[in-house]
Enzyme design. Sequence first.
Site, mmCIF file in Angstrom:
data_model
loop_
_atom_site.group_PDB
_atom_site.id
_atom_site.type_symbol
_atom_site.label_atom_id
_atom_site.label_comp_id
_atom_site.label_asym_id
_atom_site.label_seq_id
_atom_site.Cartn_x
_atom_site.Cartn_y
_atom_site.Cartn_z
ATOM 1 N N ARG A 69 -25.967 18.339 -8.001
ATOM 2 C CA ARG A 69 -25.098 19.507 -8.130
ATOM 3 C C ARG A 69 -26.043 20.458 -7.321
ATOM 4 O O ARG A 69 -25.430 21.553 -6.631
ATOM 5 C CB ARG A 69 -25.446 20.043 -9.473
ATOM 6 C CG ARG A 69 -24.422 19.202 -10.754
ATOM 7 C CD ARG A 69 -24.711 19.631 -11.985
ATOM 8 N NE ARG A 69 -23.628 18.895 -12.459
ATOM 9 C CZ ARG A 69 -23.830 18.809 -14.267
ATOM 10 N NH1 ARG A 69 -24.837 19.496 -14.793
ATOM 11 N NH2 ARG A 69 -22.722 18.183 -14.721
ATOM 12 N N GLY A 74 -27.225 22.648 -32.378
ATOM 13 C CA GLY A 74 -26.553 21.994 -31.316
ATOM 14 C C GLY A 74 -26.583 20.451 -31.114
ATOM 15 O O GLY A 74 -27.316 19.973 -32.276
#
Lengths: 248, 637
Positions: free
Chosen positions: B330, B42
């Site tokens: 968040r 990734g």
Amino acid sequence: MRVTLKIWRQKNAAATGGFATYTKDNVVAEMSFLEMLDALNRELVEKGEEPVAFESDCREGICGTCSLVVSGIPHGPGKGAATCQLYMRRFKDGDTITVEPFRARGFPILRDLIVDRSAFDRIIQAGGFISVNTGGTPDANALPIAKEQQELAMDAAACIGCGACVAACKNASAMLFVAAKVSHLSLLPQGQPERQQRVLNMVAQMDKEGFGACTNTFECEAACPKEISVRFIARLNREYMRASWGDK
Amino acid sequence: MELKSNVPSGPLEQKWDKHKAEISLINPANKRKYNILVVGTGLAGASAAASLAELGYNVTAFCFHDSPRRAHSIAAQGGINAAKNYQNDGDSVWRLFYDTIKGGDFRAREANVYRLAQVSVNIIDQCVAQGVPFAREYGGLLSNRSFGGAQVSRTFYARGQTGQQLLLGAYSALSRQIGLGNVKMYPRTEMLDLVVVDGHAKGIITRNLVSGEIQRHVGDAVVLATGGYGNVFYLSTNAVGSNVTATYRAYKRGAAFANPCYTQIHPTCIPVSGEHQSKLTLMSESLRNDGRVWVPKKKGDNRPPDQIPEDERDYYLERKYPSYGNLAPRDISSRAAKQVCDEGRGVGPGGLGVYLDFSEVIKRLGENVVRERYGNLFDMYHEITNENPYAVPMRIYPAVHYTMGGLWVDYNLMSNIPGLFVLGEANFSDHGANRLGASALMQGLADGYFVIPYTIGDYFARNKIARPSIDAPEVKQAEADTRNQIARMLSIKGKHSVDVFHRELGRVMWEYCGMARTDASLKKALAEIPEIRARFWKEVHVTGGGEELNLALERAGRVADFLEFGELLCLDALERRESCGGHFRAEFQTEDGEAKRDDDAFCHVAAWEYQGPERKPVRNVEPLDFQFVHLATRSYK
């Protein structure tokens, strides 16, 4: 609802494949197509049968892993969506749905619905990059790029490398995939130094992998989950001609 | 276990430069003699593999995907932070550092976070040079937007596909090195064990996912960049293949696992639609720039949203956090959503949802502007829910999204096993107890492009240990262990598919260790998980064989690890008797329901040490010594 599934089963690359028919009950409209297949697989395992092998990962249409031909259309009916973004509300009770792998000489089948798309990686390895090492790069704002130019490059760069363009093409051509990468990089000033060699190398690798030529039927654009325009193929052809015969 | 952070001395601003100046170098001609195994491709893995190969190291890279271009970094939508201060709005390295430390609720290591903020500016330069098409203004310069938890515009983005474009940049750099023969790439290859020889990480055992072949690989160092463990909850925004196997098996070989209870629940996801659900879809946080979050003031108000008059709506984020409003971090936004739903004011099926309403911005700027900004997200929402968000407010609900915990690493990103480096989401180091939006991409690329290329050389220079033979007893033993586990799973031939157990585990994790945790709920989870695990090993049916492409076998291995790891996560949550960031213990909250930290008892990293099967791991502690910032109570009011 209940659907009948005709699914391509093939043990491995060497084996002969064929369709197997399954009935799937308890399908609801909110299910994604892949969730319906998950449920089928759970039922198959409970019966002691081998589940259907298919690939997926992000399940939100961006990783490019899922690769099914549903009712004859790569990624199934509906525009601008990968297989994982296909929902069962597109089907109705009693439908028969065929499910096949992406078929192309360049994409050998590994098992059932899984194909080998490593040819795409080799095309990128042949030149789909800008040769900069890590570090020592100029400030990001040192090089202004016109917004229109950047937006067009982004339209091309949006390609997810799924291979639906190849699967949709009667010639199994990879031109849309290659065009997207060549266009993305040749539209940007950073891509200029290697502009000519890049397109020559990538096209040579594309040919070597056994992908066919483009005959402008535009099935690729229709199947593309990111709706990449065939105009980029025209651009690829121009880039290729320019690199082959134009000013060096 | 000794946990030495190896943070350099001196002023915060000078630590990284000083460290770089002092660490030992490897002669360019000698670099090719070192073999580095990079697991995961990734953002962190691909950028590391490419950068290390460019330096001249011999790199072997592995990913379980069919191509290194598909790792889950690709799904990040919103953007990447960098302290460029291009907008002249008062941003600086210090401010990005401070926002990140504060956003993480003061549970991250100061020096690591400061370095992250410092190198953030280089990342943007690097990516632009690679051809990443970041959004631009008409004058041709880069555009920025603001993101949750920040009051400046420091987020760079490429439409709603920033992660994709950054990953394709790193993938192109990696592809170039593969083409040049500097990286040997093994796609469709999963790491199943770590090989430790004389206390150093020297190899891995892998399974070829097409042929089933078990392979041994030895190297001079191992780099794990294998992502997070959000899928322990079964339903999360992670890709369905994301798993904890590489890091968990390294843990079982002695690597400490730090802060596993720090999990991030993202506030803006599409609510669950039914039992069949296989994953949850995130709606980018950037939507909160223009969308307003609300629920009805009245309990059980099931009128359609357009029939609820303005004064009967509760814009609860704007009400509770006036200075950040809909852009509150968040963890805070998620908890607030849970609170109103628990009060019976949630909307949609089951009352598990809140509205994210764009009607005001559509009125103010027109539908076209909104379409230009968020068109693809709106289309995605429409396709999934069959509701048109231009006409009706979106319904959203929190879902597991990111995991801040991970393998413990020092300042050099090396774990407590020398030679084992851990990058990106797989390590624990930079986000503390809560990650800010657009910081995951920043950290993955910082680790891969700008940290590991320096620090790995120092390890080689200081430890001149020969690479073990491929036939060394430790290598053979690890292979034998891997083969045994596969054989054992295939031989059970029970009656349920792997999914069934994963879903059960996920239910327990979400129910008892989700957005709010209590002593009682965690003890319940700790009682139920071993029971599910025991049933898994008796009743699972892994069809097919080991020497073929076998998805059921791949999943079985990953779920087997989740079934052990879930217990570790709950244990960590139980022992951390405070609330901080994403870890909310209901017993520890302020009068108005905010997280209440206990800095006297818990201002530390908890790093768990494996003790053997079915034995309680040991909790080691690395104190967090805040020398430069003042431990404040986080307030977004």
